[in-house]
Write a protein that holds these residues in place. Sequence first.
Motif, PDB file in Angstrom:
ATOM      1  N   GLY A   1       0.838  -1.194   0.000  1.00 40.16           N
ATOM      2  CA  GLY A   1       0.000   0.000   0.000  1.00 40.16           C
ATOM      3  C   GLY A   1       0.875   1.246   0.000  1.00 40.16           C
ATOM      4  O   GLY A   1       0.862   2.042  -0.925  1.00 40.16           O
ATOM      5  N   LEU A   2       1.656   1.389   1.033  1.00 36.48           N
ATOM      6  CA  LEU A   2       2.643   2.462   1.155  1.00 36.48           C
ATOM      7  C   LEU A   2       3.938   1.819   1.626  1.00 36.48           C
ATOM      8  O   LEU A   2       3.932   0.979   2.518  1.00 36.48           O
ATOM      9  N   LYS A   3       5.050   2.202   1.024  1.00 36.20           N
ATOM     10  CA  LYS A   3       6.323   1.555   1.351  1.00 36.20           C
ATOM     11  C   LYS A   3       7.422   2.596   1.489  1.00 36.20           C
ATOM     12  O   LYS A   3       7.621   3.422   0.594  1.00 36.20           O
TER      13      LYS A   3
ATOM     14  N   TYR B   1       6.836  10.968   9.152  1.00 36.22           N
ATOM     15  CA  TYR B   1       6.233   9.670   9.479  1.00 36.22           C
ATOM     16  C   TYR B   1       6.520   8.676   8.332  1.00 36.22           C
ATOM     17  O   TYR B   1       6.737   9.098   7.192  1.00 36.22           O
ATOM     18  N   PRO B   2       6.558   7.365   8.617  1.00 34.95           N
ATOM     19  CA  PRO B   2       6.989   6.389   7.599  1.00 34.95           C
ATOM     20  C   PRO B   2       6.271   6.445   6.254  1.00 34.95           C
ATOM     21  O   PRO B   2       6.864   6.117   5.224  1.00 34.95           O
TER      22      PRO B   2
ATOM     23  N   THR C   1      11.004  10.100   4.896  1.00 34.78           N
ATOM     24  CA  THR C   1      10.729   9.626   6.244  1.00 34.78           C
ATOM     25  C   THR C   1      11.985   9.534   7.104  1.00 34.78           C
ATOM     26  O   THR C   1      13.095   9.451   6.584  1.00 34.78           O
ATOM     27  N   PHE C   2      11.753   9.543   8.414  1.00 40.96           N
ATOM     28  CA  PHE C   2      12.803   9.276   9.404  1.00 40.96           C
ATOM     29  C   PHE C   2      12.752   7.815   9.849  1.00 40.96           C
ATOM     30  O   PHE C   2      13.417   7.437  10.800  1.00 40.96           O
ATOM     31  N   CYS C   3      11.902   7.010   9.190  1.00 39.61           N
ATOM     32  CA  CYS C   3      11.670   5.616   9.604  1.00 39.61           C
ATOM     33  C   CYS C   3      11.148   5.563  11.036  1.00 39.61           C
ATOM     34  O   CYS C   3      11.561   4.745  11.858  1.00 39.61           O
TER      35      CYS C   3
ATOM     36  N   ILE D   1       0.704   3.849  -3.936  1.00 42.94           N
ATOM     37  CA  ILE D   1       1.678   4.706  -4.622  1.00 42.94           C
ATOM     38  C   ILE D   1       2.902   4.884  -3.729  1.00 42.94           C
ATOM     39  O   ILE D   1       2.777   5.223  -2.554  1.00 42.94           O
ATOM     40  N   TYR D   2       4.060   4.582  -4.273  1.00 40.77           N
ATOM     41  CA  TYR D   2       5.333   4.750  -3.577  1.00 40.77           C
ATOM     42  C   TYR D   2       6.443   4.704  -4.623  1.00 40.77           C
ATOM     43  O   TYR D   2       6.262   4.133  -5.720  1.00 40.77           O
TER      44      TYR D   2
END
Length: 364
Positions: A10-12, A182-183, A188-190, A343-344
């Motif tokens: 979904g989101l990665k 946020y991831p 992102t900062f993981c 989408i990623y």
Amino acid sequence: MKKNKIKIHGLKSYIDDEMRLAAINAINSGNYILGDNCKKFEEKFSNYIGIKHGILTNSATSALHLSLIAMGVGKGDEVIVPSLTAFPTIEPIFHTGAKPVFIDVNDEYVIDDNLIQDKITEKTKGIIPVHLYGNVANMKKIASIAKKNNLFILEDASQAHGSEFLGKKAGSFGEAACFSFYPSKNMTFCGDGGISLTDDEDLYQKIYMLRNHGRKDKFTNEMIGFNMRCNEIQAAIGLVQLKHIERFIERRREIAGIYSKELKDLPIKIPQVSEDKKHSYHLYVIQLENRNKISNILKSEGIPTGIHYPIPCHLQPAVTNLIGKISLPRTEEFCNKILSLPIYPEMRDEEVEYVCDSLKSIFN
């Protein structure tokens, strides 16, 4: 013809060996809070957006909270904000003792600037335009309204890293702006992380102190503050992510282009974007009837989807218990129809086409 079943994210989040090494180096440094990595990231990200000062925090929610306090928002004040946004946009307003005044959105899912003026009262302190899904609000019109009524603008750009309006980046229009790392975000900062940006020296000094117990220096506390600091490990990861942000956005725009081209003839409303905007497509959001049924069919095909957001802020129980119910017809209609497609940046063309083929199969 529909292709063989593919499992899609979904989101990665993007992760590479340079990020892993940066995190290890930060761990080995022995310096974990507000050190060199944090300072470098604040400088580099501020430069990227085109703003003088950046103050890293532990989340965008904290960045919004600190910014509101620094701007003098308090009990009895009102802040204008759209209801179609993540709940963390509005939480800080309540925490200051102020009240959110909700505005409906336009067809681009951002605050309807034509409705703002009528909601301004003697209690109104400012406006929080939310650049939702990666699309920027009409900051020219909003800036004009704010100036006319002596209101501040605090941009919630949590979903709009690299988005633009009239050639300027989201986050460069107001007295302050906040971003999230946020991831799921464009970079992102993981983990959790946020930043407040401003050109105003006084605001910068206040937010800078507020995030770290109100400290002016190690042993002098000028204000009653908070522990909302960022850490070195996440800032190190962010420095690597920032190198790739333009590539990330370009790929998101490519994916969005495929979706829009392939889905335009289906009974689906694809995202609307004005020519004066550069959408970064944090999310690709469509509208359709029987949303939940179609989402379940896509899930059975290995395609996860999202709903951002099924319940608008003005109808959340926590809000109605405090300020009662109001009606925002367009927001409420959208929340019953919107669906976020995968989408990623690392999503392959064949995966995008698989999503499109699956939707075509459902409707045909």
